[in-house]
Design a protein around this motif. Sequence first.
Motif, PDB file in Angstrom:
ATOM      1  N   ASP A  86      -7.203  -2.365   1.890  1.00 49.06           N
ATOM      2  CA  ASP A  86      -6.209  -2.873   2.825  1.00 49.06           C
ATOM      3  C   ASP A  86      -5.293  -3.830   2.082  1.00 49.06           C
ATOM      4  OD1 ASP A  86      -7.633  -1.468   4.644  1.00 49.06           O
ATOM      5  OD2 ASP A  86      -8.166  -3.155   5.933  1.00 49.06           O
ATOM      6  N   MET A  87      -4.010  -3.823   2.426  1.00 50.46           N
ATOM      7  CA  MET A  87      -3.088  -4.653   1.661  1.00 50.46           C
ATOM      8  C   MET A  87      -1.863  -5.044   2.472  1.00 50.46           C
ATOM      9  SD  MET A  87      -1.146  -2.028  -0.949  1.00 50.46           S
ATOM     10  CE  MET A  87       0.119  -3.243  -1.299  1.00 50.46           C
ATOM     11  N   ILE A  88      -1.229  -6.127   2.036  1.00 49.76           N
ATOM     12  CA  ILE A  88       0.066  -6.580   2.545  1.00 49.76           C
ATOM     13  C   ILE A  88       1.000  -6.634   1.344  1.00 49.76           C
ATOM     14  CG2 ILE A  88       1.327  -8.448   3.645  1.00 49.76           C
ATOM     15  CD1 ILE A  88      -1.253  -9.279   5.028  1.00 49.76           C
ATOM     16  N   GLY A  89       2.041  -5.808   1.356  1.00 46.87           N
ATOM     17  CA  GLY A  89       2.984  -5.751   0.244  1.00 46.87           C
ATOM     18  C   GLY A  89       4.306  -6.394   0.625  1.00 46.87           C
ATOM     19  N   ILE A  90       4.744  -7.353  -0.178  1.00 41.95           N
ATOM     20  CA  ILE A  90       5.994  -8.072   0.079  1.00 41.95           C
ATOM     21  C   ILE A  90       6.866  -7.974  -1.167  1.00 41.95           C
ATOM     22  CG2 ILE A  90       7.009 -10.268   0.794  1.00 41.95           C
ATOM     23  CD1 ILE A  90       4.151 -11.073   1.724  1.00 41.95           C
ATOM     24  N   ALA A  91       8.058  -7.408  -1.001  1.00 39.52           N
ATOM     25  CA  ALA A  91       8.981  -7.280  -2.129  1.00 39.52           C
ATOM     26  C   ALA A  91      10.400  -7.182  -1.587  1.00 39.52           C
ATOM     27  CB  ALA A  91       8.649  -6.061  -2.979  1.00 39.52           C
ATOM     28  N   PHE A  92      11.366  -7.561  -2.402  1.00 41.69           N
ATOM     29  CA  PHE A  92      12.752  -7.558  -1.954  1.00 41.69           C
ATOM     30  C   PHE A  92      13.225  -6.135  -1.669  1.00 41.69           C
ATOM     31  CE2 PHE A  92      12.643  -7.598  -6.592  1.00 41.69           C
ATOM     32  CZ  PHE A  92      13.422  -6.496  -6.904  1.00 41.69           C
ATOM     33  N   THR A  93      14.287  -6.031  -0.900  1.00 46.11           N
ATOM     34  CA  THR A  93      14.808  -4.726  -0.509  1.00 46.11           C
ATOM     35  C   THR A  93      15.256  -3.930  -1.725  1.00 46.11           C
ATOM     36  OG1 THR A  93      16.952  -5.770  -0.166  1.00 46.11           O
ATOM     37  CG2 THR A  93      15.550  -5.514   1.764  1.00 46.11           C
ATOM     38  N   GLY A  94      15.043  -2.617  -1.676  1.00 47.84           N
ATOM     39  CA  GLY A  94      15.445  -1.745  -2.772  1.00 47.84           C
ATOM     40  C   GLY A  94      14.495  -1.740  -3.940  1.00 47.84           C
ATOM     41  N   SER A  95      13.257  -2.206  -3.748  1.00 44.82           N
ATOM     42  CA  SER A  95      12.303  -2.317  -4.856  1.00 44.82           C
ATOM     43  C   SER A  95      11.329  -1.140  -4.924  1.00 44.82           C
ATOM     44  CB  SER A  95      11.518  -3.630  -4.741  1.00 44.82           C
ATOM     45  OG  SER A  95      10.839  -3.687  -3.504  1.00 44.82           O
ATOM     46  N   GLY A  96      11.474  -0.145  -4.048  1.00 43.75           N
ATOM     47  CA  GLY A  96      10.626   1.040  -4.122  1.00 43.75           C
ATOM     48  C   GLY A  96       9.369   0.958  -3.281  1.00 43.75           C
ATOM     49  N   LYS A  97       9.435   0.255  -2.158  1.00 47.39           N
ATOM     50  CA  LYS A  97       8.241   0.121  -1.305  1.00 47.39           C
ATOM     51  C   LYS A  97       7.860   1.451  -0.650  1.00 47.39           C
ATOM     52  CE  LYS A  97       9.986  -3.280   1.159  1.00 47.39           C
ATOM     53  NZ  LYS A  97      11.212  -3.585   0.401  1.00 47.39           N
ATOM     54  N   THR A  98       8.859   2.267  -0.279  1.00 45.31           N
ATOM     55  CA  THR A  98       8.563   3.537   0.403  1.00 45.31           C
ATOM     56  C   THR A  98       7.658   4.424  -0.446  1.00 45.31           C
ATOM     57  OG1 THR A  98      10.670   3.450   1.576  1.00 45.31           O
ATOM     58  CG2 THR A  98       9.570   5.572   1.470  1.00 45.31           C
ATOM     59  N   LEU A  99       7.963   4.539  -1.717  1.00 46.74           N
ATOM     60  CA  LEU A  99       7.127   5.348  -2.610  1.00 46.74           C
ATOM     61  C   LEU A  99       5.729   4.748  -2.750  1.00 46.74           C
ATOM     62  CD1 LEU A  99       7.296   7.844  -4.526  1.00 46.74           C
ATOM     63  CD2 LEU A  99       7.737   6.218  -6.370  1.00 46.74           C
ATOM     64  N   ALA A 100       5.643   3.410  -2.705  1.00 45.65           N
ATOM     65  CA  ALA A 100       4.364   2.734  -2.911  1.00 45.65           C
ATOM     66  C   ALA A 100       3.371   3.009  -1.791  1.00 45.65           C
ATOM     67  CB  ALA A 100       4.588   1.224  -3.053  1.00 45.65           C
ATOM     68  N   PHE A 101       3.858   3.298  -0.566  1.00 43.62           N
ATOM     69  CA  PHE A 101       2.899   3.577   0.513  1.00 43.62           C
ATOM     70  C   PHE A 101       2.837   5.047   0.911  1.00 43.62           C
ATOM     71  CE2 PHE A 101       6.745   2.101   2.907  1.00 43.62           C
ATOM     72  CZ  PHE A 101       7.022   3.257   3.616  1.00 43.62           C
ATOM     73  N   SER A 102       3.880   5.838   0.599  1.00 44.13           N
ATOM     74  CA  SER A 102       3.862   7.252   0.981  1.00 44.13           C
ATOM     75  C   SER A 102       3.120   8.119  -0.042  1.00 44.13           C
ATOM     76  CB  SER A 102       5.286   7.770   1.171  1.00 44.13           C
ATOM     77  OG  SER A 102       6.048   7.627  -0.015  1.00 44.13           O
ATOM     78  N   LEU A 103       3.222   7.795  -1.318  1.00 42.39           N
ATOM     79  CA  LEU A 103       2.570   8.590  -2.359  1.00 42.39           C
ATOM     80  C   LEU A 103       1.036   8.565  -2.239  1.00 42.39           C
ATOM     81  CD1 LEU A 103       3.122  10.433  -4.679  1.00 42.39           C
ATOM     82  CD2 LEU A 103       3.414   8.459  -6.190  1.00 42.39           C
ATOM     83  N   PRO A 104       0.395   7.408  -2.003  1.00 42.80           N
ATOM     84  CA  PRO A 104      -1.063   7.433  -1.803  1.00 42.80           C
ATOM     85  C   PRO A 104      -1.493   8.262  -0.595  1.00 42.80           C
ATOM     86  CG  PRO A 104      -0.333   5.208  -2.300  1.00 42.80           C
ATOM     87  CD  PRO A 104       0.908   6.023  -2.086  1.00 42.80           C
ATOM     88  N   LEU A 105      -0.675   8.261   0.465  1.00 41.76           N
ATOM     89  CA  LEU A 105      -1.007   9.071   1.641  1.00 41.76           C
ATOM     90  C   LEU A 105      -0.953  10.558   1.322  1.00 41.76           C
ATOM     91  CD1 LEU A 105      -1.598   9.611   4.569  1.00 41.76           C
ATOM     92  CD2 LEU A 105       0.791   9.103   5.119  1.00 41.76           C
ATOM     93  N   VAL A 106       0.058  10.991   0.571  1.00 42.61           N
ATOM     94  CA  VAL A 106       0.169  12.400   0.185  1.00 42.61           C
ATOM     95  C   VAL A 106      -1.035  12.806  -0.668  1.00 42.61           C
ATOM     96  CG1 VAL A 106       1.525  14.050  -1.165  1.00 42.61           C
ATOM     97  CG2 VAL A 106       2.681  12.438   0.354  1.00 42.61           C
ATOM     98  N   MET A 107      -1.450  11.936  -1.585  1.00 40.59           N
ATOM     99  CA  MET A 107      -2.603  12.246  -2.435  1.00 40.59           C
ATOM    100  C   MET A 107      -3.891  12.349  -1.618  1.00 40.59           C
ATOM    101  SD  MET A 107      -1.643  12.671  -5.568  1.00 40.59           S
ATOM    102  CE  MET A 107      -0.359  13.602  -4.742  1.00 40.59           C
ATOM    103  N   ARG A 108      -4.045  11.465  -0.637  1.00 43.19           N
ATOM    104  CA  ARG A 108      -5.256  11.515   0.189  1.00 43.19           C
ATOM    105  C   ARG A 108      -5.270  12.772   1.052  1.00 43.19           C
ATOM    106  NH1 ARG A 108      -7.955   6.558   3.394  1.00 43.19           N
ATOM    107  NH2 ARG A 108      -8.290   6.042   1.201  1.00 43.19           N
ATOM    108  N   ALA A 109      -4.125  13.125   1.641  1.00 42.24           N
ATOM    109  CA  ALA A 109      -4.045  14.336   2.465  1.00 42.24           C
ATOM    110  C   ALA A 109      -4.308  15.578   1.625  1.00 42.24           C
ATOM    111  CB  ALA A 109      -2.670  14.414   3.133  1.00 42.24           C
ATOM    112  N   LEU A 110      -3.774  15.607   0.385  1.00 39.12           N
ATOM    113  CA  LEU A 110      -3.996  16.744  -0.499  1.00 39.12           C
ATOM    114  C   LEU A 110      -5.481  16.887  -0.843  1.00 39.12           C
ATOM    115  CD1 LEU A 110      -2.664  18.987  -2.214  1.00 39.12           C
ATOM    116  CD2 LEU A 110      -2.461  17.309  -4.063  1.00 39.12           C
ATOM    117  N   GLU A 111      -6.146  15.777  -1.109  1.00 38.49           N
ATOM    118  CA  GLU A 111      -7.574  15.813  -1.439  1.00 38.49           C
ATOM    119  C   GLU A 111      -8.389  16.342  -0.255  1.00 38.49           C
ATOM    120  OE1 GLU A 111     -11.048  12.805  -3.154  1.00 38.49           O
ATOM    121  OE2 GLU A 111      -9.207  11.989  -2.267  1.00 38.49           O
ATOM    122  N   GLU A 112      -8.086  15.894   0.957  1.00 34.24           N
ATOM    123  CA  GLU A 112      -8.823  16.345   2.141  1.00 34.24           C
ATOM    124  C   GLU A 112      -8.581  17.828   2.409  1.00 34.24           C
ATOM    125  OE1 GLU A 112     -11.013  14.684   3.889  1.00 34.24           O
ATOM    126  OE2 GLU A 112     -10.770  12.870   2.670  1.00 34.24           O
TER     127      GLU A 112
END
Length: 635
Positions: A221-247
């Motif tokens: 579990d995590m709380i990620g804080i970073a300025f706008t335009g720093s790539g947060k979308t990739l940081a939370f969507s890519l792990p979800l895609v990997m988990r769904a692919l594994e399942e």
Amino acid sequence: MESEQTEKDNKKTAESNQKKREKQSDSPDLSPDEDYIPYVPIKRRREKKLQRLVSQRDNRQEQKQSENEEEAEDDYVAGPKAHVSLIDQAVEVKKQKAIEDSAKTDAQKKLEEEKAIMEAVAQRKLLASDRELAKGIIYTEPMKTTWKPPRYILEKSEKDHDNVRQKYHIYVDGEDIPPPIKDFKSMKFPRAILNFLKSKGISKPTPIQLQGLPVALAGRDMIGIAFTGSGKTLAFSLPLVMRALEEEKKLPLVRGEGPIGMIVCPSRELARQTYDSICSMIEHLILDGYPKLRTLLCIGGISMADQWHTLADGIHIVVATPGRLMDMLEKKKFNLDLCKYLCLDEADRMIDMGFEDDVRNIMSYFTSQRQTVLYSATMPKKIQNFAQSALVKPVIINVGRAGAANLDVIQEVEYVKQEAKVVYLLECLQKTPPPVLIFAENKNDVDDIHEYLLLKGVEAVAIHGGKTSVFYHKQPGSKSKYSSQEEREFAIRAFKEYKKDVLVASDVASKGLDFADIQHVINYDMPKEIENYVHRIGRTGRSGRTGVATTFINMNCSEQILLDLKHLLKEAKQRVPPVLEALEDPLEKFKDLTGGCTFCGGLGHRITACPKLDAQRKQQLGNLSRSGGGIGGDY
């Protein structure tokens, strides 16, 4: 003669015995010397025994009480103020407290007052499901995944990991924090994902991805804080895609199953953008021979019938806004029995927009533990406390200060009179080539600016939350057959495809939307909250590029928001205009206190003078008065 005498003696003895028997029958009380014991019924004997036991108990209690009183009398010593009345003692206590308060500094008093306010506004409920709250279920260990860092990363010392974090200005907090990894290949992503990143021009992870991806992949579990335009979308969507692919590779989903994970966004446009990004990843995976992952876009304004085939086959990923997601769950279109991953994008903005109850309701549909991930550019202490109440051993990742402005944006603040702002827009548009994004606080202002620019020959589109089906193409007044949501999507798409030069928008476009090539953002008016300002100017200067943000201010702006802006400019080492420098700063006398408001993150005030908290209180009082609330109620 002897026989006669014997008969007389026997007769006398018989008479004597008869008299004795009669006497005994008349008087049953026997002397102690006699052997006769009269019969007593068993009921009376029990009552006498009970009375005897009660009497013995009472005697023991009286004896013990008397002993305690004697001991107390022996130990009692009159206090030094025994001769002083209670009223005089109370006066003395107040005087002593006044002396202690006078010894405290103003900063100490301020901190105590702020602590009391934060405790008063603390969240009463947990970010947990109803079932967990009802049964008292508390998860103590984070979720486990099959992902592990490479051996050469694990063999490095903690000091080496801290040096990497310090180099990229990454601040972490938590237990057993996974190490940072400086390249995507070492994160063990498949070749298809690496090709996807290469096609997007992404060669190495940004600071938030460098630490955030290993944490999310490890199941924490995590709380990620970073300025706008720093790539947060990739940081939370890519792990979800990997988990769904594994399942899916372990056991393919069938009809009625899923999702594996879910991403909840505050606005439709942000949800659409996230959905498109995930679909691009999945397409690259399919081209490389991986099984197809089905993603459902669940937002208002679109027909879910168009995505019925996705629901029918089982879904792996859901990207949704809270309102439509609640509707789908209530109608049992799908369930969260298999859902193990939940991401709240722009979590603080979602709660501020009034979705807090919806988020809590969504949590009630979970039936087991899940990994919870929260991301935002502005995450005040209040929201962090709200989130940490339910997260399991969370890892907090902060790149820079929460709520700080992007340092790649040049901030220009200009004093413009209210009646001159529309005309001055044309001059500001000459600063940089298109595309340009213009923000306005009021929906009517969005429409007025849009129509004015069209009259001046500027290729512009507009979006806001309450936009009607009236849609302007090139000529004002020409209606189209588009629905409200189709119109908003058309405006965003046309602007991203460079078919339009200017996008005029309310704050609906300020939350997470990615416009890669925007060089200039114009704030037609200063927003009421400094968090909105940070999100607005973050639409430019993204992914390492430089951008310009021009903001109009005048006497209509509140002094509180101008003070926040002044401190934000100083923090980012930007030029502070004379009109802001001239403002009297009430925080000057509290120089010992660092940071700003713990409720909204503003640097120009403390929580005791927070306009956002004050507005929320007024709204609550208004709701209370409208609903009766006991104010002057009739019986």
